[in-house]
Structures are given as C-alpha cells and as structure tokens.
Design a protein around this motif. Structure first.
Motif: not given
Length: 404
Positions: A119-139
C-alpha cells in the motif's frame, strides 16, 4: 556515507514485550528465589497434539529419502495445505474462498507487519485503541504514521478508534475517512469481539468509502458464541474489501513451529490493480515458503483426530480464562473478555497506572501480566492477563492476586 531508515528512530522505546522481558529478567536476577508465574505474553504451554506430532515425524522421515525429499516450497504454499484450509476454514462456513487465494507463511505476525508494503505510504491507517502493537509499529517503520506526541502517546497520521468500557469495546466509525482499517477479532488485548451484524457494518462501510480491512483472525478458534463470525468472509461484500490473516499459533500451539496464512481475494482491487497479484509478487520475492514438514503438520490440524485434539486444547485454555475471570470478579476486579478469546482485560485497582500495577503484581504476587498502556493510550488504566498458562499455575496466580 550510508544513511539509515530514519523512521525506525521515531519508534518510542523498544517493542512492548521486549520491555516486559527485560523488566522481568532484571527482577528474577535480583530475586532468584522467587517463583514467577507468567500470564503476560500470549504463548501457549500445552504440547503439540499427537496427531500433529505424528504428521511431523512422518514428514521428517520423508525428508530422509531421495524419492520423498522436498526442497523449496511453492510460492503460495503446498496445494495439500491450501486445499485443507479452503475446505475447512472457509467453504465449510459457506465462504467462497479458493485454495489459490491463500498464501501460506511462517505466521500471522510476519504477515500483519508485511502486508502494509503493498500500500502507498500516503494511505491513512485506522486502528482500534488499544491495539496489537505490530500494526502501528510496522507502519511507523514504513513512514506512514507522521510524528509521535509523547504527551498523548499518539501518532499524527494515525486514526485512532477508542475501544473502551463506555462503548463496550466496539470501535465506532471514525470521523476522518481511513484508507486501511486494522481489525483484530476476537480482540487482542481486550478479549472482546463484535457480533456478525456489527462486523457486516464494517464491511459495508469499507466498501462505501473505498477502504481495505486488514482482518486479524488469530483467535478465531476460541469463539464460543453463535452470533460471532469465524471469518470476515461470512459477511456479504467482504471479498471486495478485506484481507484476512490467520495463525496456527493459538489454535494448534504452533508458537514455536511457525505457520500462518493470508487470504487475498481476487476480487479485491484498487482501480484495475488486483491486490492478489501484488501480494503474490511480494510473497514470491521476499519469502521462500514455510518448511514442508511444518506444512504437513498444518495439514494434520484439519484431520479428524487433529480437530478433536485441538478442540480439547482450546477448551483447556478457555477453562483457564473462565477461572481467571471468575476469580478476579470474586476479588472485586472489573473484568472483561475471556468468553470468545483467551485474554482477560481488567481495570487496574486504586487508580494505578498500567505500569504501576505491572510492578505491583510482579513484586507482590510474583505474577507477570501486560500493562494495557502498552497497547495504546486507551489501554491506560487496564491490564491484560492470558489464559495460556497451565491450569495449576493459573489457579496459583489467582490465589496470589487475591492475597494482595
């Protein structure tokens, strides 16, 4: 002079579970006489089921003979495993997923970190909060999250969807439209989940706004309620908006064996570009496949004996979950989860912060858990315990906690 990827420098501290391990090891070295009970990391404790061990032995024997030796695995995984997955995890539930839409890997953690590459680095990600840290850290590593605010513990370009007691830990549609939506159901860390109707609303929303759902179903085997989907493809329209990531770690005890898979439907496209082909290209370029012997072990998960034995293991861990939940409630704690997932999410007592309760529990009861704030700002004031210990240790930990 060479340059580094500066995005790595943006990451605050070390990975959550690495930090916990360092604190626990330091405490153990200073207090070698203490018997710690570890209910923090989501690692299984029951041995691999006999049917799977038999398959492993058989595959190892095959590797010792020229006529049955196997080298590199096919890009997507062996046909025998992908067919078993398609038949049992999808077609048996009425879901139209074919074997060639399944990509076998060494685990869902790798896939959940790597999937963002297409996916493009321009994409905005949405995450549940709290969340498994890997989703955010990898982005963060990819340069997609903007800047970090230590005061709020939030990233400027991440859309946070708070999952709290006030909304029954169910994420609400964000005011800002995301491009990539991460959902983990049943949820890690809260142990809660969505009903099938609630999940259908997310599929409808993603199709409406043109977003893709990255759906982590690692804990599907622990679902006990009838109104909870076992796969996002039970929802109408999911083939055009969702990628699903699955793991053998929690349902079959493969945390040390390593096996998982990702489903990318051929109907999922960005304009005229099929994401299936993109992931196939990435997969073939950067991955040489899970070992043959491990994939044979994965096939045994779907045998009649494997299914029966793993059902017993899941029941064992959920017995632990019920014991933790009931025991903590009896002790006066406010507790969530533990019904469709092997995680217990509890409110910290006496207005302690998550890390204060971590230290208090470690030092007073010699029990290791996971501070909720490590999963995001909405996790502050909460704490996660896992049901993956032995039953004896689980009961012993409860007695220690009750005695605090």
């Amino acid at each position: 002079m060479f340059k580094i990827n500066d995005n790595y420098q943006k990451l605050p501290g070390s990975y959550l579970f690495s930090t916990i391990a360092k604190k626990v090891n330091a405490y153990q070295e200073a207090n070698p006489e203490k018997n710690l009970i570890r209910l923090g990391i989501g690692d299984v404790t029951q041995p691999i089921a006999p049917a799977i061990i038999d398959a492993l032995h058989g595959a190892v024997d095959e590797m010792g003979h020229a006529e049955t030796f196997h080298g590199y695995a096919p890009d997507l995984g062996y046909e025998f495993l992908r067919s078993a997955i398609a038949k049992n995890d999808y077609q048996a539930r009425g879901c139209d997923i074919s074997p060639d839409e399944i990509f076998v890997s060494d685990g869902a953690k790798s896939d959940s970190a790597n999937i963002q590459e297409i996916f493009s680095v321009e994409n905005k990600i949405a995450v549940c909060d709290p969340v498994y840290p890997v989703y955010v850290d990898s982005n963060v590593m990819a340069g997609r999250t903007g800047t970090y605010d230590p005061a709020t513990e939030m990233w400027s370009d991440v859309i946070y969807m708070p999952c709290t007691k006030e909304n029954n830990f169910v994420p609400e549609f964000p005011k800002q439209v995301p491009d990539m939506i991460y959902l983990c159901l049943p949820n890690n860390p809260t142990g809660t989940t969505l009903t099938k109707d609630q999940l259908q609303m997310w599929v409808d929303y993603a199709n409406k706004v043109g977003a893709v759902i990255l759906y982590d179903g690692a804990y599907e085997a622990y679902i006990s309620e009838d109104n909870v989907a076992h796969t996002i493809y039970e929802c109408e329209g999911a083939r055009t908006c969702a990628i699903e990531l699955k793991s053998f770690s929690k349902n079959a005890g493969f945390t040390g064996v390593r096996l998982g898979y990702t489903v990318v439907p051929k109907d999922l496209k960005c304009d005229d570009v099929a994401l299936h082909g993109m992931w196939a290209r990435r997969h073939g370029t950067k991955f040489n496949g899970a070992p043959y012997i491990v994939q044979r072990a994965g096939e045994a998960v779907y045998s009649d004996a494997g299914k029966a034995q793993l059902k017993e293991q899941v029941a064992y861990y959920m017995k632990n979950a019920a014991a933790i939940k009931n025991g903590l409630q009896e002790a006066g704690y406010e507790v969530f989860g533990g019904v469709n997932a092997p995680y217990i999410w509890l409110k910290t007592p006496d207005q302690m912060t998550s890390w204060q309760f971590f230290d208090y529990l470690l030092e007073t009861a010699n029990v290791v858990g996971t501070p909720g704030s490590g999963f995001g700002p909405s996790g502050e004031g909460y704490f996660r315990l896992t049901a993956f210990g032995t039953y004896e240790n689980t009961l012993a930990a409860l007695e220690r906690i009750k005695a605090m």
